[in-house]
Design a protein around this motif. Sequence first.
Motif, short mmCIF file in Angstrom:
data_model
loop_
_atom_site.label_atom_id
_atom_site.label_comp_id
_atom_site.label_asym_id
_atom_site.label_seq_id
_atom_site.Cartn_x
_atom_site.Cartn_y
_atom_site.Cartn_z
N PRO A 46 0.41 -1.03 0.15
CA PRO A 46 -0.17 -0.12 -0.02
C PRO A 46 0.68 1.46 -0.43
O PRO A 46 1.55 1.11 0.49
N ALA A 47 0.45 2.18 -0.56
CA ALA A 47 0.98 3.60 -0.98
C ALA A 47 0.10 4.43 -0.83
O ALA A 47 -1.46 4.93 -1.31
N THR A 48 0.47 5.81 -1.37
CA THR A 48 -0.47 6.68 -1.08
C THR A 48 -0.13 7.79 -2.83
O THR A 48 1.31 7.48 -3.00
N GLY A 49 -0.98 8.68 -2.98
CA GLY A 49 -0.13 9.51 -3.93
C GLY A 49 -0.52 9.46 -5.44
O GLY A 49 0.73 9.33 -6.31
N GLY A 50 -1.49 8.68 -5.71
CA GLY A 50 -1.52 7.93 -6.87
C GLY A 50 -0.69 7.09 -7.51
O GLY A 50 -0.10 6.71 -9.57
N TRP A 62 7.23 -1.64 -14.25
CA TRP A 62 5.65 -0.92 -15.04
C TRP A 62 5.51 0.01 -13.88
O TRP A 62 5.98 0.51 -12.57
N ASP A 63 5.40 1.41 -14.55
CA ASP A 63 4.62 2.78 -13.30
C ASP A 63 3.78 2.99 -14.20
O ASP A 63 3.60 3.93 -15.76
N ARG A 64 2.34 3.07 -12.93
CA ARG A 64 1.54 3.75 -13.85
C ARG A 64 1.98 5.91 -14.47
O ARG A 64 1.51 5.65 -16.08
N ALA A 65 2.33 5.89 -14.26
CA ALA A 65 2.48 7.62 -13.89
C ALA A 65 3.43 8.03 -15.46
O ALA A 65 3.32 8.76 -16.42
N GLN A 67 4.09 5.26 -17.83
CA GLN A 67 3.27 4.84 -19.17
C GLN A 67 2.29 5.16 -19.43
O GLN A 67 1.32 4.58 -20.18
N GLY A 68 1.31 5.62 -18.30
CA GLY A 68 0.50 7.17 -18.94
C GLY A 68 -0.25 6.04 -18.16
O GLY A 68 -1.71 6.20 -19.48
N GLY A 69 -1.19 4.80 -18.02
CA GLY A 69 -2.07 4.15 -17.13
C GLY A 69 -1.07 3.04 -16.89
O GLY A 69 -0.34 2.67 -16.75
#
Length: 99
Positions: A46-50, A62-65, A67-69
């Motif tokens: 668990p983490a925060t900040g999106g 993979w990083d959502r930020a 890779q844009g999703g």
Amino acid sequence: MAHDRGGPRLEIKYCTQCRWLLRAAWMAQELLMTFEAELAEVALVPATGGVFRISIDDDQIWDRAEQGGFPELSRLKQLVRDRVAPERDLGHSDRRAQR
């Protein structure tokens, strides 16, 4: 970090504020079912900040930020396969990606 079983540790870090636990747990389940013999551990962090980040032994795949999703499951399985079992055929997941 030592593992009871041989193989790498896969980590899914997800944002609790965004309520991404179910997505992270679903991906973890799918990866465990596909790579049960190759992975030593799959951890939900668990983490925060999106944040939604996936790594194998501290190597980010993979990083959502960045890779844009979120990754498509077939793409995620390919990324994991390339690290833990490069000779393995993923069947329909590989064929769909090659079109």
